[in-house]
Design a protein around this motif. Structure first.
Motif, PDB file in Angstrom:
ATOM      1  N   PHE A   1      -2.317  -3.493  -4.477  1.00 30.03           N
ATOM      2  CA  PHE A   1      -3.315  -2.482  -4.102  1.00 30.03           C
ATOM      3  C   PHE A   1      -2.834  -1.084  -4.493  1.00 30.03           C
ATOM      4  CE2 PHE A   1      -5.084  -5.081  -0.245  1.00 30.03           C
ATOM      5  CZ  PHE A   1      -5.628  -6.015  -1.110  1.00 30.03           C
ATOM      6  N   GLU A   2      -1.559  -0.826  -4.260  1.00 30.53           N
ATOM      7  CA  GLU A   2      -1.001   0.479  -4.613  1.00 30.53           C
ATOM      8  C   GLU A   2      -1.120   0.736  -6.116  1.00 30.53           C
ATOM      9  OE1 GLU A   2       3.008   2.795  -3.506  1.00 30.53           O
ATOM     10  OE2 GLU A   2       3.332   0.955  -4.649  1.00 30.53           O
TER      11      GLU A   2
ATOM     12  N   ARG B   1      -4.630   1.550  -6.825  1.00 31.85           N
ATOM     13  CA  ARG B   1      -4.932   2.869  -6.261  1.00 31.85           C
ATOM     14  C   ARG B   1      -4.430   3.976  -7.187  1.00 31.85           C
ATOM     15  NH1 ARG B   1      -3.548   1.828  -1.466  1.00 31.85           N
ATOM     16  NH2 ARG B   1      -1.342   2.266  -1.585  1.00 31.85           N
TER      17      ARG B   1
ATOM     18  N   TYR C   1      -6.664   4.221 -10.154  1.00 29.45           N
ATOM     19  CA  TYR C   1      -7.900   4.893  -9.741  1.00 29.45           C
ATOM     20  C   TYR C   1      -7.666   6.407  -9.678  1.00 29.45           C
ATOM     21  CZ  TYR C   1     -12.307   5.631  -7.263  1.00 29.45           C
ATOM     22  OH  TYR C   1     -13.563   6.037  -6.912  1.00 29.45           O
TER      23      TYR C   1
ATOM     24  N   LEU D   1      -1.762   7.806   2.780  1.00 29.25           N
ATOM     25  CA  LEU D   1      -2.359   6.669   3.480  1.00 29.25           C
ATOM     26  C   LEU D   1      -2.407   6.918   4.979  1.00 29.25           C
ATOM     27  CD1 LEU D   1      -0.821   3.545   1.734  1.00 29.25           C
ATOM     28  CD2 LEU D   1      -3.221   4.202   1.814  1.00 29.25           C
TER      29      LEU D   1
ATOM     30  N   GLN E   1      -4.313   0.838   6.320  1.00 32.68           N
ATOM     31  CA  GLN E   1      -4.694  -0.159   5.329  1.00 32.68           C
ATOM     32  C   GLN E   1      -4.752  -1.533   5.982  1.00 32.68           C
ATOM     33  OE1 GLN E   1      -2.055  -0.268   1.959  1.00 32.68           O
ATOM     34  NE2 GLN E   1      -0.274   0.192   3.174  1.00 32.68           N
TER      35      GLN E   1
ATOM     36  N   ALA F   1     -10.264  -1.776  -7.595  1.00 34.45           N
ATOM     37  CA  ALA F   1     -10.330  -0.690  -6.610  1.00 34.45           C
ATOM     38  C   ALA F   1     -11.673   0.021  -6.747  1.00 34.45           C
ATOM     39  CB  ALA F   1      -9.193   0.304  -6.822  1.00 34.45           C
TER      40      ALA F   1
ATOM     41  N   HIS G   1     -10.844   3.272   0.140  1.00 33.09           N
ATOM     42  CA  HIS G   1     -10.870   2.349  -0.988  1.00 33.09           C
ATOM     43  C   HIS G   1     -11.061   0.932  -0.499  1.00 33.09           C
ATOM     44  CE1 HIS G   1      -8.630   4.480  -4.530  1.00 33.09           C
ATOM     45  NE2 HIS G   1      -9.888   4.839  -4.420  1.00 33.09           N
TER      46      HIS G   1
ATOM     47  N   TYR H   1     -10.468  -2.995  -1.974  1.00 33.34           N
ATOM     48  CA  TYR H   1      -9.706  -3.697  -3.000  1.00 33.34           C
ATOM     49  C   TYR H   1     -10.099  -5.161  -3.035  1.00 33.34           C
ATOM     50  CZ  TYR H   1      -6.761   0.408  -2.402  1.00 33.34           C
ATOM     51  OH  TYR H   1      -6.316   1.700  -2.312  1.00 33.34           O
TER      52      TYR H   1
END
Length: 145
Positions: free
Chosen positions: A40-41, A44, A47, A66, A69, A87, A99, A101
């Protein structure tokens, strides 16, 4: 939620492709829960690059941090596999960006994991929350379908 790869691609404006590494698996022979947060990071950051926020972080020392999450595991992922990690900005307002995911397994041809992250905008020089710059909001609107 059964999605085809085409539907997955249509749902997320930013998608990265990552290989599942042997070392991503745990003793139970599936990808460890922490790896999904790393995926996810990575999505991110891609994005943030696309909306030109990473350059703003460097120039103005203002960027997202953050606040929370979550992850929803649907199906286990094992080595070998390639995953697509998507994302999307599910919502945004003056000082926060949320966001969504998704992780799509190419081996299983299925959505295997979903997640969400809430970020707040932070000015590191002033040590306080700030509004998302208007040009960044414009970039988000342009990127999202």
């Amino acid at each position: 939620m059964a999605l085809t790869m085409e539907e997955f691609r249509a749902q997320y404006p930013v998608i990265i492709e990552l290989p599942v590494q042997w070392g991503d698996m745990d003793a139970l022979q599936h990808v460890n829960n922490v790896i999904y947060l790393k995926w996810f990071e990575s999505a991110r950051i891609e994005y943030m690059n696309r909306i030109e926020f990473m350059s703003r972080l460097v120039s103005d020392n203002v960027g997202p941090i953050l606040a929370s999450q979550s992850v929803r595991y649907r199906l286990p992922v094992e080595y070998p596999d390639q995953v697509l990690v998507g994302a999307s900005a599910s919502s945004y307002e003056a000082r926060q960006l949320v966001h969504s995911y998704g992780v799509f397994s190419q081996q299983k041809q299925a959505l295997v994991t979903t997640g969400e992250a809430r970020m707040v905008m932070y000015d590191f020089n002033q040590a306080k929350k700030v509004d998302i710059p208007e040009d960044i909001l414009d970039n988000i609107r342009a990127l999202e379908p």
